[in-house]
Design a protein around this motif. Structure first.
Motif, mmCIF file in Angstrom:
data_model
loop_
_atom_site.group_PDB
_atom_site.id
_atom_site.type_symbol
_atom_site.label_atom_id
_atom_site.label_comp_id
_atom_site.label_asym_id
_atom_site.label_seq_id
_atom_site.Cartn_x
_atom_site.Cartn_y
_atom_site.Cartn_z
ATOM 1 N N UNK A 54 41.885 38.398 41.420
ATOM 2 C CA UNK A 54 42.063 39.564 42.302
ATOM 3 C C UNK A 54 40.920 40.573 42.174
ATOM 4 N N UNK A 55 40.544 41.025 40.978
ATOM 5 C CA UNK A 55 39.432 41.987 40.900
ATOM 6 C C UNK A 55 38.101 41.409 41.363
ATOM 7 N N UNK A 56 37.890 40.109 41.133
ATOM 8 C CA UNK A 56 36.637 39.510 41.599
ATOM 9 C C UNK A 56 36.608 39.474 43.123
ATOM 10 N N UNK A 57 37.737 39.212 43.746
ATOM 11 C CA UNK A 57 37.796 39.229 45.212
ATOM 12 C C UNK A 57 37.493 40.624 45.748
ATOM 13 N N UNK A 58 38.074 41.643 45.125
ATOM 14 C CA UNK A 58 37.788 43.019 45.541
ATOM 15 C C UNK A 58 36.304 43.339 45.343
ATOM 16 N N UNK A 81 27.121 35.249 44.600
ATOM 17 C CA UNK A 81 27.193 33.847 44.174
ATOM 18 C C UNK A 81 27.474 33.759 42.674
ATOM 19 N N UNK A 82 26.802 34.589 41.906
ATOM 20 C CA UNK A 82 27.019 34.571 40.455
ATOM 21 C C UNK A 82 28.453 34.952 40.123
ATOM 22 N N UNK A 83 28.978 35.964 40.794
ATOM 23 C CA UNK A 83 30.351 36.403 40.520
ATOM 24 C C UNK A 83 31.358 35.300 40.839
ATOM 25 N N UNK A 84 31.179 34.632 41.990
ATOM 26 C CA UNK A 84 32.115 33.576 42.387
ATOM 27 C C UNK A 84 31.986 32.369 41.465
ATOM 28 N N UNK A 85 30.746 31.939 41.179
ATOM 29 C CA UNK A 85 30.538 30.763 40.334
ATOM 30 C C UNK A 85 31.057 31.005 38.914
ATOM 31 N N UNK A 86 30.815 32.210 38.407
ATOM 32 C CA UNK A 86 31.268 32.525 37.051
ATOM 33 C C UNK A 86 32.796 32.564 36.985
ATOM 34 N N UNK A 87 33.428 33.041 38.050
ATOM 35 C CA UNK A 87 34.892 33.065 38.081
ATOM 36 C C UNK A 87 35.458 31.652 38.106
ATOM 37 N N UNK A 88 34.872 30.765 38.904
ATOM 38 C CA UNK A 88 35.335 29.378 38.939
ATOM 39 C C UNK A 88 35.163 28.704 37.579
ATOM 40 N N UNK A 199 35.353 34.604 25.784
ATOM 41 C CA UNK A 199 33.992 35.134 25.780
ATOM 42 C C UNK A 199 33.442 35.266 27.202
ATOM 43 N N UNK A 200 33.681 34.261 28.049
ATOM 44 C CA UNK A 200 33.181 34.308 29.431
ATOM 45 C C UNK A 200 33.881 35.394 30.226
ATOM 46 N N UNK A 201 35.163 35.610 29.974
ATOM 47 C CA UNK A 201 35.873 36.686 30.662
ATOM 48 C C UNK A 201 35.311 38.047 30.272
ATOM 49 N N UNK A 202 34.898 38.179 29.032
ATOM 50 C CA UNK A 202 34.253 39.433 28.601
ATOM 51 C C UNK A 202 32.957 39.665 29.363
ATOM 52 N N UNK A 203 32.151 38.612 29.500
ATOM 53 C CA UNK A 203 30.888 38.736 30.247
ATOM 54 C C UNK A 203 31.146 39.069 31.713
ATOM 55 N N UNK A 204 32.189 38.497 32.304
ATOM 56 C CA UNK A 204 32.493 38.789 33.705
ATOM 57 C C UNK A 204 32.903 40.253 33.879
ATOM 58 N N UNK A 239 38.114 51.895 40.980
ATOM 59 C CA UNK A 239 39.233 51.101 40.471
ATOM 60 C C UNK A 239 38.734 49.946 39.604
ATOM 61 N N UNK A 240 37.662 49.294 40.029
ATOM 62 C CA UNK A 240 37.120 48.174 39.249
ATOM 63 C C UNK A 240 36.512 48.651 37.933
ATOM 64 N N UNK A 241 35.878 49.800 37.942
ATOM 65 C CA UNK A 241 35.308 50.342 36.707
ATOM 66 C C UNK A 241 36.401 50.618 35.687
ATOM 67 N N UNK A 242 37.477 51.240 36.125
ATOM 68 C CA UNK A 242 38.590 51.532 35.207
ATOM 69 C C UNK A 242 39.221 50.231 34.713
ATOM 70 N N UNK A 243 39.430 49.292 35.623
ATOM 71 C CA UNK A 243 40.086 48.025 35.261
ATOM 72 C C UNK A 243 39.244 47.229 34.268
ATOM 73 N N UNK A 244 37.973 47.082 34.546
ATOM 74 C CA UNK A 244 37.118 46.293 33.654
ATOM 75 C C UNK A 244 36.870 47.004 32.330
#
Length: 432
Positions: A54-58, A81-88, A199-204, A239-244
Motif C-alpha cells: 500500500x505505501x509503495x503504491x501511494x 522502477x526501482x521502487x516497484x522492483x524492490x517491492x517485488x 533488511x530489504x524492508x529497511x532499505x525500502x 503521510x509516507x514520511x511519518x509511516x516510513x
C-alpha cells in the motif's frame, strides 16, 4: 456384444494412499497440494503484504510519478522502477520465508527405545519392566556438554538448537522464533530469507523516506516558499514520511538485533533463554565463520516429503510385553495429544492423557524449561491384570537415528482388558 467388466475390489488397500500433508499432525496449513506450508496464523501474511504494497503504491502514484517530470526521462522513470522492483523482491523473500519448511523434524510414530534395551529379555507374567526414557540427555558440541530434551509431542530427542514451537506444534531445527508477521516459524531452512526480508524492508523504507523529502524540497525551490508550505502541497509525502519513519525503527531495529545474533551465532530463543553473554556459547566460531554459516552454506533439503504418499504398513506382528518401554511422561494421567481428547482402555489406549505443552508470551515452547533428571515410574500407571497377552511392537527408525517401537495395543490386549483375560488366568491356574 456386452462384456461384463471385472468387479471392483472393495479392499481398502487398493485405494490410493493419502499424502503426507493430508495426514499432517502439526497445526500447519498447506496450499497447492502440499507445495507450500504455512503456519496456522497465515492470515497475518495478508496484513504484512498490505503494509508493504500500500505505501509503495501511494509513493508511485503521488511522488515518483511527479518526480518523473522534474528529472530527466531515464532518471525520473528509474525512481519508480526501482521502487516497484524492490517491492517485488521483498514479496518474494516473504514467500520464501513463510511458505517453505523451516526445518521441521518428522515425528516418530513410536517412542525411541531406551539405551541398553534388549528385546529378548522376558519378565514374569503380570510384571511391567521398569524401562523408561531419560528426560534429558547430554551430547558433546564443540567440546561443550549440551543437554537435549525428549519431546513428548514428537516422541524424539531434539537435536541441539532444536525446539518445539507450541504454535505450529512441530520440532524445528535451529529454532529462532515464531514470527506472526510472516505466519511461520523461523528456523534452519528459512532464517537466511527472513533476515534478507527484514533488511530489504529497511532499505525500502529509507528509499521512500528519502525521495519524499526530495519531492518536498523541489516544490519548495520551484515555488520559492518555505518548507512548511511545501509540505502542505503534498500530504501524501507527509503521510509516507511519518509511516516510513515509524517503520524503520521497527524493521531497522530488528535488522540490527539479528546482525548481532548472526555475529555471535545465537538464535532469538537462545538469546532470551540462555544468555550466552553470561556463559560460554558452544556454537560461536568467530564473526567471519558465523556469517559464512548463515549466508554462504547450502540450505539442507527438507526432511519431509509433504506430497509423498504414505505407504501402507503391513500387519503388525505381536510381541511379548516384556520388552516394552515407556515415554518419560507416560506415568501421568494425561490426554490424547493428537486428538485433543481423553483415551480409554476400551479405545485401545494404555490410559494415557494430555501432555502438558507450555506456551509463553513470545509464542515459544516452554517445554525446555524443566530440567528433570528422571521420569515417573510407569509401573503404577499400566494395568497388570490380563497383560499376559501380546502387545504390538514393530521397529522403525526414529528421525534422530534411534530405533523405536509402537505402543499401539493389539486386539488381543483389548480383549483381555475387557475381561477375557480374567477367565484365561483362572483356567491357567486350574490347569497348573
Amino acid at each position: 456384444m456386452y462384456v461384463v467388466g471385472p468387479p471392483q475390489s472393495s479392499d481398502p488397500s487398493d485405494v490410493a494412499a493419502p499424502r503426507t500433508y493430508q495426514t499432517w499432525k502439526g497445526s500447519n496449513i498447506f496450499f497447492l497440494q502440499g507445495r507450500f506450508i504455512f503456519g496456522p496464523d497465515v492470515r497475518s501474511l495478508l496484513l504484512t503484504v498490505s503494509l508493504i504494497a500500500a505505501p509503495v503504491t501511494i509513493f508511485c502514484v503521488f511522488v515518483a510519478r511527479k518526480l518523473m517530470d522534474d528529472f530527466s526521462y531515464h532518471l525520473g522513470i528509474s525512481i519508480m522502477v526501482v521502487a516497484v522492483a524492490f517491492t517485488l523482491y521483498i514479496l518474494v523473500l516473504l514467500l520464501l520465508t513463510s511458505g517453505r519448511d523451516p526445518g521441521i523434524i518428522p515425528r516418530n510414530a513410536n517412542p525411541p527405545e531406551p539405551e541398553g534395551y534388549d528385546g529378548t529379555v522376558e519378565v514374569g507374567g503380570g510384571q511391567t519392566p521398569l524401562l523408561r526414557l531419560p528426560r534429558m540427555k547430554d551430547v558433546a558440541v564443540n567440546g561443550f556438554t549440551v543437554k537435549v530434551k525428549y519431546c513428548d509431542s514428537c516422541m524424539l530427542y531434539r537435536p541441539p538448537r532444536c525446539s518445539h514451537c507450541s504454535i505450529c506444534d512441530n520440532c524445528v531445527e535451529r529454532f529462532d522464533h515464531h514470527c506472526p508477521w510472516v505466519g511461520q516459524c523461523i528456523g534452519l531452512r528459512n532464517y537466511r530469507f527472513f533476515f534478507m526480508f527484514v533488511f530489504s524492508t529497511t532499505l525500502l523504507c529509507i528509499y521512500v523516506f528519502g525521495f519524499c523529502w526530495v519531492y518536498i524540497t523541489r516544490i519548495k525551490n520551484a515555488e520559492q516558499t518555505t518548507i512548511w508550505r511545501a509540505m502542505t502541497k503534498t500530504p501524501a509525502s507527509i503521510a509516507l514520511i511519518v509511516y516510513t519513519f515509524i517503520s524503520v525503527w521497527f524493521v531497522g531495529g530488528l535488522t540490527v538485533f539479528h546482525l548481532y545474533l548472526i555475529s555471535t551465532n545465537q538464535t532469538t530463543y537462545e538469546n532470551f533463554r540462555y544468555r550466552y553473554d553470561r556463559r560460554a556459547n558452544p556454537y560461536h566460531r568467530g564473526v567471519v565463520e558465523n556469517f559464512k554459516e548463515i549466508f554462504f552454506t547450502s540450505i539442507p533439503p527438507s526432511k519431509n516429503k509433504f506430497r509423498a504418499r504414505i505407504p501402507q504398513e503391513p500387519g503388525l506382528q505381536p510381541r511379548s510385553v516384556g520388552g516394552g518401554f515407556i515415554s518419560p511422561n507416560m506415568g501421568k494421567t494425561v490426554g490424547d495429544l493428537e486428538l485433543g481428547r481423553k483415551t480409554t482402555w476400551a479405545e485401545g489406549g494404555a490410559g494415557v492423557g494430555d501432555y502438558e505443552r507450555g506456551l509463553n508470551n513470545d509464542g515459544l515452547d516452554n517445554k525446555d524449561g524443566g530440567f528433570d533428571n528422571g521420569s515417573p515410574d510407569l509401573s503404577q500407571g499400566l494395568p497388570t491384570e490380563g497383560m499376559e497377552g501380546r502387545a504390538t511392537l514393530h521397529p522403525r527408525r526414529s528421525s534422530w537415528g534411534r530405533k523405536s517401537g509402537s505402543w499401539e495395543i493389539s486386539p488381543e490386549v483389548l480383549a483381555l482388558a475387557a475381561g477375557v483375560g480374567e477367565s484365561n488366568r483362572v483356567s491357567n491356574g486350574s490347569g497348573s
